[in-house]
Scaffold this active site. Structure first.
Site, PDB file in Angstrom:
ATOM      1  N   ARG A 120      53.468  29.457  34.850  1.00 39.63           N
ATOM      2  CA  ARG A 120      52.974  28.075  34.889  1.00 39.63           C
ATOM      3  C   ARG A 120      51.840  27.869  35.890  1.00 39.63           C
ATOM      4  O   ARG A 120      51.617  26.761  36.376  1.00 39.63           O
ATOM      5  CB  ARG A 120      54.118  27.093  35.160  1.00 39.63           C
ATOM      6  CG  ARG A 120      55.199  27.120  34.090  1.00 39.63           C
ATOM      7  CD  ARG A 120      56.239  26.040  34.315  1.00 39.63           C
ATOM      8  NE  ARG A 120      57.224  26.052  33.236  1.00 39.63           N
ATOM      9  CZ  ARG A 120      58.349  26.766  33.262  1.00 39.63           C
ATOM     10  NH1 ARG A 120      58.626  27.526  34.317  1.00 39.63           N
ATOM     11  NH2 ARG A 120      59.191  26.734  32.256  1.00 39.63           N
ATOM     12  N   LYS A 142      38.288  24.139  32.745  1.00 38.94           N
ATOM     13  CA  LYS A 142      38.730  24.180  31.351  1.00 38.94           C
ATOM     14  C   LYS A 142      39.004  25.624  30.961  1.00 38.94           C
ATOM     15  O   LYS A 142      38.204  26.523  31.259  1.00 38.94           O
ATOM     16  CB  LYS A 142      37.669  23.606  30.419  1.00 38.94           C
ATOM     17  CG  LYS A 142      37.763  22.123  30.186  1.00 38.94           C
ATOM     18  CD  LYS A 142      36.813  21.737  29.064  1.00 38.94           C
ATOM     19  CE  LYS A 142      36.868  20.268  28.758  1.00 38.94           C
ATOM     20  NZ  LYS A 142      35.947  19.903  27.666  1.00 38.94           N
ATOM     21  N   GLU A 184      22.894  25.229  27.173  1.00 37.81           N
ATOM     22  CA  GLU A 184      23.809  24.385  27.955  1.00 37.81           C
ATOM     23  C   GLU A 184      23.080  23.752  29.141  1.00 37.81           C
ATOM     24  O   GLU A 184      23.413  22.635  29.554  1.00 37.81           O
ATOM     25  CB  GLU A 184      25.004  25.200  28.435  1.00 37.81           C
ATOM     26  CG  GLU A 184      26.022  25.522  27.351  1.00 37.81           C
ATOM     27  CD  GLU A 184      26.881  24.319  26.969  1.00 37.81           C
ATOM     28  OE1 GLU A 184      26.736  23.254  27.584  1.00 37.81           O
ATOM     29  OE2 GLU A 184      27.702  24.461  26.046  1.00 37.81           O
ATOM     30  N   LYS A 226      27.312  19.522  36.271  1.00 39.40           N
ATOM     31  CA  LYS A 226      28.694  19.688  35.841  1.00 39.40           C
ATOM     32  C   LYS A 226      29.659  19.441  36.991  1.00 39.40           C
ATOM     33  O   LYS A 226      30.717  18.831  36.798  1.00 39.40           O
ATOM     34  CB  LYS A 226      28.919  21.079  35.252  1.00 39.40           C
ATOM     35  CG  LYS A 226      30.328  21.222  34.681  1.00 39.40           C
ATOM     36  CD  LYS A 226      30.452  22.292  33.649  1.00 39.40           C
ATOM     37  CE  LYS A 226      31.802  22.195  32.947  1.00 39.40           C
ATOM     38  NZ  LYS A 226      32.016  23.263  31.965  1.00 39.40           N
ATOM     39  N   GLU A 236      39.102  15.092  31.655  1.00 40.28           N
ATOM     40  CA  GLU A 236      38.324  14.622  30.505  1.00 40.28           C
ATOM     41  C   GLU A 236      38.913  13.347  29.894  1.00 40.28           C
ATOM     42  O   GLU A 236      39.090  13.215  28.689  1.00 40.28           O
ATOM     43  CB  GLU A 236      38.235  15.721  29.433  1.00 40.28           C
ATOM     44  CG  GLU A 236      37.090  15.504  28.451  1.00 40.28           C
ATOM     45  CD  GLU A 236      36.932  16.652  27.477  1.00 40.28           C
ATOM     46  OE1 GLU A 236      35.789  17.090  27.307  1.00 40.28           O
ATOM     47  OE2 GLU A 236      37.932  17.112  26.891  1.00 40.28           O
ATOM     48  N   ARG A 240      33.876  12.876  31.602  1.00 41.88           N
ATOM     49  CA  ARG A 240      33.626  14.282  31.304  1.00 41.88           C
ATOM     50  C   ARG A 240      33.255  14.524  29.842  1.00 41.88           C
ATOM     51  O   ARG A 240      32.636  15.533  29.513  1.00 41.88           O
ATOM     52  CB  ARG A 240      34.858  15.121  31.687  1.00 41.88           C
ATOM     53  CG  ARG A 240      34.619  16.623  31.545  1.00 41.88           C
ATOM     54  CD  ARG A 240      35.696  17.437  32.205  1.00 41.88           C
ATOM     55  NE  ARG A 240      35.465  18.858  32.014  1.00 41.88           N
ATOM     56  CZ  ARG A 240      36.066  19.821  32.690  1.00 41.88           C
ATOM     57  NH1 ARG A 240      36.950  19.522  33.617  1.00 41.88           N
ATOM     58  NH2 ARG A 240      35.794  21.088  32.460  1.00 41.88           N
ATOM     59  N   ASN A 244      30.161  17.165  26.334  1.00 50.11           N
ATOM     60  CA  ASN A 244      30.301  17.669  24.973  1.00 50.11           C
ATOM     61  C   ASN A 244      29.128  17.266  24.086  1.00 50.11           C
ATOM     62  O   ASN A 244      29.210  17.393  22.855  1.00 50.11           O
ATOM     63  CB  ASN A 244      31.612  17.158  24.359  1.00 50.11           C
ATOM     64  CG  ASN A 244      32.822  17.852  24.950  1.00 50.11           C
ATOM     65  OD1 ASN A 244      32.899  19.064  24.973  1.00 50.11           O
ATOM     66  ND2 ASN A 244      33.762  17.066  25.454  1.00 50.11           N
ATOM     67  N   HIS A 247      28.268  19.296  20.967  1.00 49.19           N
ATOM     68  CA  HIS A 247      29.355  20.242  20.711  1.00 49.19           C
ATOM     69  C   HIS A 247      30.175  19.930  19.463  1.00 49.19           C
ATOM     70  O   HIS A 247      30.824  20.822  18.923  1.00 49.19           O
ATOM     71  CB  HIS A 247      30.281  20.315  21.930  1.00 49.19           C
ATOM     72  CG  HIS A 247      29.717  21.128  23.052  1.00 49.19           C
ATOM     73  ND1 HIS A 247      28.521  20.829  23.655  1.00 49.19           N
ATOM     74  CD2 HIS A 247      30.181  22.245  23.674  1.00 49.19           C
ATOM     75  CE1 HIS A 247      28.278  21.711  24.600  1.00 49.19           C
ATOM     76  NE2 HIS A 247      29.253  22.589  24.625  1.00 49.19           N
ATOM     77  N   HIS A 251      30.553  23.224  17.536  1.00 48.85           N
ATOM     78  CA  HIS A 251      31.814  23.936  17.358  1.00 48.85           C
ATOM     79  C   HIS A 251      32.143  24.122  15.877  1.00 48.85           C
ATOM     80  O   HIS A 251      32.693  25.160  15.477  1.00 48.85           O
ATOM     81  CB  HIS A 251      32.943  23.188  18.052  1.00 48.85           C
ATOM     82  CG  HIS A 251      32.984  23.399  19.530  1.00 48.85           C
ATOM     83  ND1 HIS A 251      33.797  22.662  20.366  1.00 48.85           N
ATOM     84  CD2 HIS A 251      32.324  24.262  20.337  1.00 48.85           C
ATOM     85  CE1 HIS A 251      33.626  23.060  21.607  1.00 48.85           C
ATOM     86  NE2 HIS A 251      32.738  24.029  21.616  1.00 48.85           N
ATOM     87  N   HIS A 263      27.276  30.767  21.076  1.00 45.71           N
ATOM     88  CA  HIS A 263      27.665  29.388  21.372  1.00 45.71           C
ATOM     89  C   HIS A 263      26.443  28.521  21.661  1.00 45.71           C
ATOM     90  O   HIS A 263      26.315  27.403  21.147  1.00 45.71           O
ATOM     91  CB  HIS A 263      28.609  29.379  22.576  1.00 45.71           C
ATOM     92  CG  HIS A 263      28.948  28.008  23.073  1.00 45.71           C
ATOM     93  ND1 HIS A 263      29.763  27.133  22.380  1.00 45.71           N
ATOM     94  CD2 HIS A 263      28.564  27.348  24.209  1.00 45.71           C
ATOM     95  CE1 HIS A 263      29.875  26.007  23.062  1.00 45.71           C
ATOM     96  NE2 HIS A 263      29.163  26.099  24.164  1.00 45.71           N
TER      97      HIS A 263
END
Length: 359
Positions: A120, A142, A184, A226, A236, A240, A244, A247, A251, A263
């Site tokens: 965990r 992330k 990016e 960032k 997020e 945040r 994206n 994206h 994606h 990407h």
């Protein structure tokens, strides 16, 4: 700034990102007290980039287990994660031991997810070796893996102990990968810091030259963008989401291409789509849409896509993590460095924007 100087960018009060030459050796300074073992995850073809990190950790007295993984998005699967968990179990990793991700964004995504899920949560240090990893994937906490249904649908938020961006590693990066990573950074220019765009527009060739002060400034500026955003919204829940930009379609294209497209190339196309969507929604003018095309084309990145129908991509877009119920949500612009959200756009509006990026 001298070539030897190290830049320290703080991500709130949680951790620092170090940018400089030869900083990967500083990994030993980030090892938590009490750690006895380290799993170093790296792409199979790039073991040499992990060698200095392994040597530094072993020199500090840690038992180091290496975890070579497939290159690029092929690393981001549950099967690969399970193999790394097995290595950790066999080595009797405890909560005070750590994971180190050395490689591009796929490796840091995977390493972070493995660290987040083992017991965990165990410490993780990222040593990104690509522009994409430095300006985006390794910063922000992330983590995730891909599934047959889409990209990054399984993951967790897990803040690293620190991030080491060793600019020397960019000398080994294929030019196409470096250019794709800069997509990016360009995104950061459109949503927050237009100086990034100006740096690229002034000399696109210098912006993609490893070792150039211009490339370093672009990288550092995007990291600061960032860092400021994720420090304010780690999970997020609101702000945040602006990261994206480009994206949602990007994606979907990656999924359609079975992750064979880089990407950054997919995000470049996605940004032009988002700009067209913004324009058709009456939020920005044609000049800002054209600026998207111009700056991305100057980096030799794609600005259009015609290898899938809208219907083929629409299903994947509906699985986007920004969606709420059946409501599609897009990050758009209300102007340069003015990101906003567009909720529930009509299918006709989306089709028109997609038609505009057909090649």
């Amino acid at each position: 700034m001298s070539a030897e100087a190290t830049t320290v960018i703080s991500v709130g009060e949680d951790y620092d990102v170090l940018v400089g030459h030869g900083v990967s050796h500083e990994v030993v300074d980030l090892v938590p007290v009490g750690a006895r073992r380290a799993l170093v995850v790296h792409p199979e073809p790039l073991a040499r980039l992990a060698d200095p990190v392994v040597a530094a950790l072993e020199g500090a007295g840690l038992e180091v287990i290496t975890g070579p993984v497939p290159d690029a998005e092929a690393a981001k699967t549950i099967d690969v994660a399970a193999r790394l968990w097995s290595q950790m179990g066999q080595a009797e990793f405890t909560r005070t031991d750590l994971v180190v991700g050395v490689g591009g964004g796929s490796v840091t995504d995977l390493a972070g997810f493995v660290a987040a899920s083992w017991l965990r949560g165990v410490p993780v240090i990222h040593v990104p070796t690509t522009v994409l990893g430095m300006v985006d994937a390794a910063v922000g906490g992330k983590t995730g893996v891909n599934t047959a249904e889409g990209k990054n649908l399984v993951g967790a938020f897990h803040v690293p102990v620190g991030v080491l961006c060793d600019l020397d590693s960019l000398k080994t990066l294929p030019p196409a990968d470096l250019r794709a990573g800069l997509a990016e950074a360009v995104k950061g220019g459109f949503i927050a810091d237009p100086a990034i765009l100006e740096l690229v527009e002034a000399d696109p060739d210098d912006a993609v030259r490893p070792g150039s002060p211009r490339l370093r400034e672009v990288i550092e500026r995007k990291i600061r963008v960032k860092a400021q955003v994720v420090a304010a919204d780690l999970l997020e829940s609101h702000l945040r989401e602006i990261l994206n930009y480009g994206h949602t379609l990007g994606h979907a294209i990656e999924h359609h291409e079975h992750y064979r497209m880089r990407h950054g190339e997919a995000v470049a196309i996605g940004m032009v789509f988002a700009a067209e969507l913004s324009s058709r929604a009456g939020r920005i003018d044609d000049a800002l849409v054209q600026r998207h095309r111009d700056v991305l084309a100057a980096l030799r990145l794609p600005t259009g896509y015609a290898d899938a129908t809208f219907d083929q991509l629409y299903t994947a877009m509906r699985r986007d993590k920004k969606s709420r119920g059946s409501l599609l949500r897009f990050v758009v612009l209300d102007g340069l460095a003015q990101p906003a959200r567009l909720e529930g756009p009509s299918e006709g509006l989306l089709r028109a924007a997609y038609a505009a990026i057909g090649r």
